[in-house]
Design an enzyme around this catalytic site. Structure first.
Site, PDB file in Angstrom:
ATOM      1  N   LYS A  24       0.831  -1.212   0.000  1.00 28.95           N
ATOM      2  CA  LYS A  24       0.000   0.000   0.000  1.00 28.95           C
ATOM      3  C   LYS A  24       0.860   1.255   0.000  1.00 28.95           C
ATOM      4  O   LYS A  24       0.582   2.220  -0.723  1.00 28.95           O
ATOM      5  CB  LYS A  24      -0.905  -0.021   1.226  1.00 28.95           C
ATOM      6  CG  LYS A  24      -1.522   1.317   1.628  1.00 28.95           C
ATOM      7  CD  LYS A  24      -2.251   1.203   2.947  1.00 28.95           C
ATOM      8  CE  LYS A  24      -2.828   2.536   3.405  1.00 28.95           C
ATOM      9  NZ  LYS A  24      -1.776   3.460   3.882  1.00 28.95           N
ATOM     10  N   ASN A  25       1.910   1.260   0.807  1.00 26.82           N
ATOM     11  CA  ASN A  25       2.722   2.463   0.958  1.00 26.82           C
ATOM     12  C   ASN A  25       3.644   2.718  -0.236  1.00 26.82           C
ATOM     13  O   ASN A  25       4.226   3.795  -0.334  1.00 26.82           O
ATOM     14  CB  ASN A  25       3.542   2.382   2.249  1.00 26.82           C
ATOM     15  CG  ASN A  25       2.671   2.489   3.486  1.00 26.82           C
ATOM     16  OD1 ASN A  25       1.599   3.081   3.443  1.00 26.82           O
ATOM     17  ND2 ASN A  25       3.118   1.910   4.583  1.00 26.82           N
ATOM     18  N   ARG A  96      -4.604  10.203   3.595  1.00 23.39           N
ATOM     19  CA  ARG A  96      -3.298  10.817   3.765  1.00 23.39           C
ATOM     20  C   ARG A  96      -2.465  10.732   2.484  1.00 23.39           C
ATOM     21  O   ARG A  96      -1.655  11.623   2.197  1.00 23.39           O
ATOM     22  CB  ARG A  96      -2.563  10.096   4.906  1.00 23.39           C
ATOM     23  CG  ARG A  96      -1.156  10.594   5.200  1.00 23.39           C
ATOM     24  CD  ARG A  96      -1.164  11.952   5.849  1.00 23.39           C
ATOM     25  NE  ARG A  96       0.185  12.425   6.129  1.00 23.39           N
ATOM     26  CZ  ARG A  96       0.458  13.581   6.717  1.00 23.39           C
ATOM     27  NH1 ARG A  96      -0.530  14.368   7.085  1.00 23.39           N
ATOM     28  NH2 ARG A  96       1.695  13.972   6.931  1.00 23.39           N
ATOM     29  N   ASP A 120      -5.443   8.214   8.987  1.00 25.05           N
ATOM     30  CA  ASP A 120      -5.634   7.627  10.310  1.00 25.05           C
ATOM     31  C   ASP A 120      -5.654   8.688  11.402  1.00 25.05           C
ATOM     32  O   ASP A 120      -4.931   9.687  11.330  1.00 25.05           O
ATOM     33  CB  ASP A 120      -4.496   6.637  10.625  1.00 25.05           C
ATOM     34  CG  ASP A 120      -4.596   5.382   9.788  1.00 25.05           C
ATOM     35  OD1 ASP A 120      -5.718   4.996   9.450  1.00 25.05           O
ATOM     36  OD2 ASP A 120      -3.550   4.790   9.479  1.00 25.05           O
TER      37      ASP A 120
END
Length: 434
Positions: A24-25, A96, A120
């Site tokens: 994901k990152n 984000r 988050d």
């Protein structure tokens, strides 16, 4: 709370083989980086998660055409029209990852309005490092109640020392520096596997970057990124944070899981920390095996001192793994101190785990003492963020009785079809719509 929740019945050992999703990152900054490439881009192994889908919606809004290909997780990105500078507030305020669009859009168009990013609720997530890095490259920053106007007629290479080793600030600075005139040096750069993946993509596109994998990056600016072939293909690496979560799931349920498509270098520190909890992992030809014969006993420091698990910039223990490590420790005999240094609200979810029967002393917003091993019991809890959500799933799957996990929209943001995939291992987990 979300309208859906997970109903979980615990105490069932998990067995089988599972493939981790794409990182994901790495996926999120790559969706920004493809804006720098003149031609078409094919990204493979994109995780089918809410955050990625929302960021792709942002790209569609600013002029990128996206086509799903036959292979799962593969998409074609085409920029047939000029990229727009203004990002949609409603979409960007929900995640984000939208922050990583600032650097590439600024480099391509000379201006970008960046709405305040969401994500988050784990404490303050400052934007200063991003803005200071872009400002050092020649950008002007105007602060508004709902976001930031960033403009630059031209970007110039600069020697930049980041005031913190921020992953997304490093990524923004690298992407902006690709088109800056001259040479940019980024010191105290983040070097996590997803930062390395972004740099490898940019290198394949024709960028000039040295020092990949270190905290000292040197970028020599170019005027454009393009290729005679016209289409750039990149495969996103496997999510090592999900790998760490699966290791925990196998250990705490007493099961045996084979995890494929694993880069052993990416999980080296995770394996080291788990070994101190009495959990061993065996490499295989295709990945790793988490066997069922685990000691599950915390190894004290020399002279019997209480050991500590603390997060740190790469190659240290990932901050995103601290929630999972804490829950894992509740099932291990002994005492350990968990020290989460980055976010002042990350550990507040432990009240839920204490309610399930864990012996945890929350010393302050950053430190918790875990005294194990504890018998956990099913409870009704709610996930405050992605990583705490996975930690709660792990707790519920090793607890006696039935648990409900609400606000699972947070879990869906970061984990692809996690209920379906865990059921393939024998987990009793059901998604309930209410």
């Amino acid at each position: 709370m979300s309208s859906s929740y997970f109903k979980i019945i615990g105490k069932n050992p998990l067995h089988g083989t599972i493939v981790p999703q794409g990182n994901k990152n790495e996926a999120l900054p790559l969706l920004g980086a493809l804006l720098l490439w003149e031609g078409d881009v094919i990204l493979e192994n994109l995780p089918e998660i809410a955050d990625v889908q929302k960021l792709m919606d942002v790209l569609r809004h600013i002029g990128v055409e996206i086509t799903s290909l036959d292979t799962k997780g593969s998409y074609l990105f085409q920029k047939k029209n000029p990229v727009k500078s203004d990002l949609p507030y409603e979409l960007c305020s929900q995640l984000r990852g939208a922050v990583t669009l600032a650097g590439p859009i600024l480099a391509r168009t000379g201006r970008v309005f960046l709405p305040k990013p969401g994500g988050d609720k784990i404490g303050r997530r400052r934007m200063d490092t991003h803005l200071l890095a872009l400002e050092a490259l020649g950008a002007k920053i105007e602060v508004f109640p709902d976001g930031y106007m960033i403009t630059a007629d031209r970007l110039f290479g600069k020697d930049i020392l980041l005031d913190e080793a921020s992953v997304t600030a490093t990524e923004n600075a690298v992407m902006a520096a690709v088109f800056a005139e001259g040479t940019t040096t980024i010191r105290n750069a983040a070097s996590e596997p997803h930062v390395q993946g972004l740099c490898r993509f940019l290198l394949a596109a024709g960028a000039k970057i040295e020092g990949v994998g270190t905290n000292h990056l040197t970028i020599t600016g170019v005027t454009s990124l393009s290729s005679p072939e016209g289409c750039l293909k990149h495969r996103i690496g496997s999510d090592y944070l999900e790998v760490g979560s699966f290791i925990s799931l196998a250990a705490v349920t007493g099961g045996e899981i084979h995890i494929t498509d694993v880069n052993l270098e990416d999980i080296r520190m995770i394996r080291m920390v788990y070994s101190r909890l009495g959990i061993e992992v065996r490499p295989t030809e295709t990945g790793i095996l988490v066997p069922s014969d685990q000691k599950m006993e915390i190894i004290p420091d020399y002279h019997g001192a209480t050991p500590k698990i603390d997060d740190a910039p790469w190659p240290g223990f990932p901050a995103d793994m601290t929630s999972v490590a804490l829950v894992t420790a509740t099932q291990c005999k002994g005492t350990v101190l968990i020290h989460e240094k980055l976010f002042e609200s990350r550990l507040f979810f432990v009240d839920n785990i204490i309610a399930m029967g864990a012996q945890i002393i929350l010393c302050d917003p950053h430190r918790a003492i875990v005294i194990g091993a504890n018998r956990l019991y099913g409870q009704r809890v709610a996930s405050p963020d992605i990583r705490a959500g996975m930690a709660m799933i792990i707790a519920a799957l090793c607890a006696e009785g039935q648990s409900e996990i609400h606000n699972i929209v947070q879990i869906d943001r970061g984990f692809e079809s996690i209920d379906t995939r865990l059921r393939s291992l024998g987990a009793q987990i059901e998604r309930i719509s209410s």
